[in-house]
Design a protein around this motif. Structure first.
Motif, short mmCIF file in Angstrom:
data_model
loop_
_atom_site.label_atom_id
_atom_site.label_comp_id
_atom_site.label_asym_id
_atom_site.label_seq_id
_atom_site.Cartn_x
_atom_site.Cartn_y
_atom_site.Cartn_z
N ASN A 29 0.80 -1.34 0.02
CA ASN A 29 0.02 -0.10 0.23
C ASN A 29 0.61 1.11 0.13
OD1 ASN A 29 -2.81 0.94 -0.25
ND2 ASN A 29 -2.50 1.55 1.81
N ARG A 30 1.96 1.20 -0.54
CA ARG A 30 2.85 2.38 -0.80
C ARG A 30 3.49 2.14 -2.24
NH1 ARG A 30 0.45 3.28 3.01
NH2 ARG A 30 0.82 4.11 5.03
N LEU B 176 -12.62 7.12 7.45
CA LEU B 176 -12.36 7.08 5.80
C LEU B 176 -11.10 7.86 5.57
CD1 LEU B 176 -15.84 7.65 4.30
CD2 LEU B 176 -14.61 5.24 4.56
N VAL B 177 -10.42 7.49 4.51
CA VAL B 177 -9.28 8.26 3.99
C VAL B 177 -9.48 8.76 2.61
CG1 VAL B 177 -6.97 8.33 3.55
CG2 VAL B 177 -7.79 6.92 5.61
N ALA B 178 -9.67 10.01 2.63
CA ALA B 178 -10.13 10.50 1.13
C ALA B 178 -8.84 10.92 0.55
CB ALA B 178 -10.89 11.80 1.19
N ASN B 179 -8.95 11.01 -0.90
CA ASN B 179 -7.70 11.57 -1.85
C ASN B 179 -8.05 12.95 -1.70
OD1 ASN B 179 -5.94 12.13 -3.60
ND2 ASN B 179 -6.72 10.54 -5.10
N ASP B 180 -6.97 13.74 -1.39
CA ASP B 180 -6.92 15.29 -1.38
C ASP B 180 -7.19 15.93 -2.46
OD1 ASP B 180 -4.51 14.73 -2.26
OD2 ASP B 180 -3.18 16.17 -0.89
N ILE B 181 -6.74 15.18 -3.80
CA ILE B 181 -6.99 15.84 -4.94
C ILE B 181 -8.47 15.99 -5.52
CG2 ILE B 181 -4.40 15.64 -5.71
CD1 ILE B 181 -5.66 13.76 -7.58
N ASN B 182 -9.16 15.16 -4.98
CA ASN B 182 -10.67 15.09 -5.07
C ASN B 182 -11.27 14.25 -3.93
OD1 ASN B 182 -13.09 14.95 -6.67
ND2 ASN B 182 -12.78 13.20 -7.41
N PRO B 183 -11.70 15.27 -3.07
CA PRO B 183 -12.06 14.56 -1.47
C PRO B 183 -13.36 14.32 -1.68
CG PRO B 183 -11.51 17.14 -1.36
CD PRO B 183 -11.16 16.89 -2.60
N GLN B 184 -14.50 14.72 -2.35
CA GLN B 184 -15.91 14.34 -2.49
C GLN B 184 -16.34 14.20 -1.08
OE1 GLN B 184 -17.68 14.41 -5.32
NE2 GLN B 184 -16.23 14.09 -6.78
N LEU B 185 -16.40 15.37 -0.64
CA LEU B 185 -16.74 15.25 0.97
C LEU B 185 -18.43 14.75 1.22
CD1 LEU B 185 -14.79 18.18 2.54
CD2 LEU B 185 -14.13 15.56 2.45
N GLU C 210 0.32 10.30 -4.54
CA GLU C 210 1.63 10.64 -4.25
C GLU C 210 2.21 9.46 -3.58
OE1 GLU C 210 4.27 14.02 -1.93
OE2 GLU C 210 2.13 14.18 -2.69
N LEU C 211 1.25 8.96 -2.45
CA LEU C 211 1.91 7.91 -1.57
C LEU C 211 1.85 6.59 -1.95
CD1 LEU C 211 0.18 9.47 1.65
CD2 LEU C 211 2.60 9.64 1.17
N GLY C 212 1.22 6.38 -3.19
CA GLY C 212 1.35 5.05 -3.70
C GLY C 212 0.21 4.18 -3.01
N LEU C 213 -0.73 4.77 -2.39
CA LEU C 213 -1.97 4.02 -2.09
C LEU C 213 -2.80 3.14 -3.05
CD1 LEU C 213 -2.94 6.47 1.01
CD2 LEU C 213 -1.04 4.88 0.91
N CYS C 214 -3.28 2.27 -2.48
CA CYS C 214 -4.15 1.55 -3.51
C CYS C 214 -5.53 2.51 -3.81
CB CYS C 214 -4.61 0.24 -3.16
SG CYS C 214 -5.73 -0.67 -4.08
N GLY C 215 -6.07 3.31 -2.77
CA GLY C 215 -7.03 3.89 -3.01
C GLY C 215 -7.03 4.95 -3.94
N GLY C 216 -5.89 5.57 -4.24
CA GLY C 216 -5.51 6.48 -5.22
C GLY C 216 -5.04 5.97 -6.58
N VAL C 217 -5.32 4.68 -6.83
CA VAL C 217 -4.62 4.14 -8.14
C VAL C 217 -5.63 4.34 -9.36
CG1 VAL C 217 -5.30 1.83 -7.94
CG2 VAL C 217 -3.53 2.11 -9.36
N THR C 218 -6.86 4.32 -9.20
CA THR C 218 -7.59 4.55 -10.28
C THR C 218 -8.04 6.17 -10.45
OG1 THR C 218 -9.72 4.49 -9.02
CG2 THR C 218 -8.95 2.42 -9.74
N LEU C 219 -7.66 7.06 -9.50
CA LEU C 219 -8.13 8.50 -9.59
C LEU C 219 -9.51 8.41 -9.77
CD1 LEU C 219 -5.28 10.06 -11.37
CD2 LEU C 219 -5.60 9.93 -9.24
#
Length: 386
Positions: free
Chosen positions: A206-207, A286-295, A337-346
């Motif tokens: 997960n990095r 929950l951990v949101a992606n800061d470039i598109n947090p969708q609160l 940026e951190l290489g998290l799986c949650g960010g892989v698809t954007l």
């Protein structure tokens, strides 16, 4: 402004002798400021989110982990010591593969047979034992939004795996008419069997979800990235579009007490860094992606999970895992940026779930249900948007 001042001095011969000194001061200022920013960034992100080579290793670190010398990064010798301590603790075949087979047999010929099970890779050190499996819609319709659910990126986080399977078995059928669904329930099967955060090569999957840099990928992330790219190439209606192919991605995780007692100490020890402990949040977040947090989306997920389990409160500093709480039960980090799986698809709607299985209020089944509730809450929210 500093560059302008130096340039002005260079036009005046009377200041020429001091120009080199000014330049040195300016360079030193910017380097110091850059290093300060890096160190601040490092100290801000907790739970083992380490930034390699960005801060000096302090001296005189007291011992806190049984392997290695404090302050010295591990060598192959320490890596081998760690591997010898790992033990097989459960069966990937029995707890994952057999469940998928059973699910397929139960659904055959019924209205619940929305899916097929496909292998998208295998771990090279034992490919027959560790196939990488995907539960996915039997027929993809490119006009429907694509949804990805991933579990077991960290193998020790049990409810991510079992919650993903439970969703696929009990709930996914009613959403299959509206979405193309892909569920990868156990991204890291070796780590699942050995109840570890790292994979067999002492790497944190997960990095490692860096689609643009294959050198940073683990076997687990590389296989999943290739699988997702293949799906996009085959089914995208507009390959040139900058719009994300996946409408939604939920990556299912846990934050456990063993993060503070084993996994984070090991991670810091391997890097030769001091370890100052963790504040483990009591509850779901929950951990949101800061470039598109969708609160608003995240709030809908939290509201659904509340029906199953309690939401983690912030600590005395208003944080969860050293990150500011942006709304109830939600933090945001630079996931890509951190290489998290949650960010892989954007993905347009993407999040990482974090269940707390060690709470006295929780059981294994509650944790699984919380993961399912998060997925269902996410899909219901998207459907409600029209």
């Amino acid at each position: 402004e500093v560059q302008f001042i130096v340039f002005t001095f260079s036009l005046n011969s009377m200041f020429l002798p001091i120009v080199p000194a000014i330049a040195v001061v300016v360079v030193a200022f910017f380097l110091n400021n850059k290093n300060n920013n890096k160190n601040n960034k490092k100290s801000k992100l907790g739970m083992g989110i380490l930034y390699d080579d960005e801060a000096p290793i302090p001296k005189d670190i007291p011992p806190y982990y049984p392997i290695g010398t404090p302050g010295e990064p591990w060598t192959r010798e320490e890596d081998d010591q760690w591997k010898k301590l790992t033990k097989l603790q459960r069966s990937y075949k029995e707890e994952v593969l057999d469940k998928l087979t059973s699910m397929q047999q139960e659904a055959k010929g019924s209205d619940e047979e929305w899916f097929e099970i496909k292998q998208y890779g295998a771990l090279s050190h034992n490919p027959s034992k560790y196939p990488l499996m995907s539960i996915q819609s039997k027929e993809f319709d490119p006009k429907k939004p694509f949804v990805l659910v991933t579990g077991g990126v960290h193998g020790y986080e049990t409810s991510g795996v079992q919650g993903a399977i439970q969703f696929a078995r009990n709930d996914a059928a009613k959403y299959a008419k509206d979405f193309n669904i892909i569920v990868c329930p156990c991204v890291s099967p070796w780590a699942y069997e050995h109840v570890q955060r790292w994979d067999a090569e002492l790497l944190d999957p997960n990095r490692s979800f860096q689609p643009e840099d294959e050198s940073k990928q683990t076997e687990e992330s590389k296989a999943l990235i290739a699988h997702l790219k293949q799906l996009e190439q085959e089914f995208s209606l507009n390959p040139e579009s900058e719009k994300p192919f996946f409408k939604c991605h939920l990556d299912l995780h846990e934050t456990t007490d063993t993060d503070a007692t084993e996994f984070m100490p090991a991670k810091h020890a391997k890097a030769g860094l001091p370890y100052e402990g963790e504040v483990i949040p009591d509850g779901f977040y929950l951990v949101a992606n800061d470039i598109n947090p969708q609160l608003e989306f995240h709030q809908a997920v939290i509201d659904k999970v509340k029906q199953v389990t309690h939401i983690a409160p912030p600590d005395k500093n208003g944080n969860i895992i050293d990150e500011p709480v942006v709304q109830e039960g939600v933090i945001q980090v630079p996931a890509r940026e951190l290489g998290l799986c949650g960010g892989v698809t954007l993905g347009e709607y993407a999040t990482t779930t974090e269940v707390y299985p060690d709470s006295p209020k929780a059981t294994d089944e509650i944790c699984n249900q919380a993961q399912v509730a998060a997925i269902v809450g996410a899909l219901d929210y998207i459907l409600a948007q029209g």
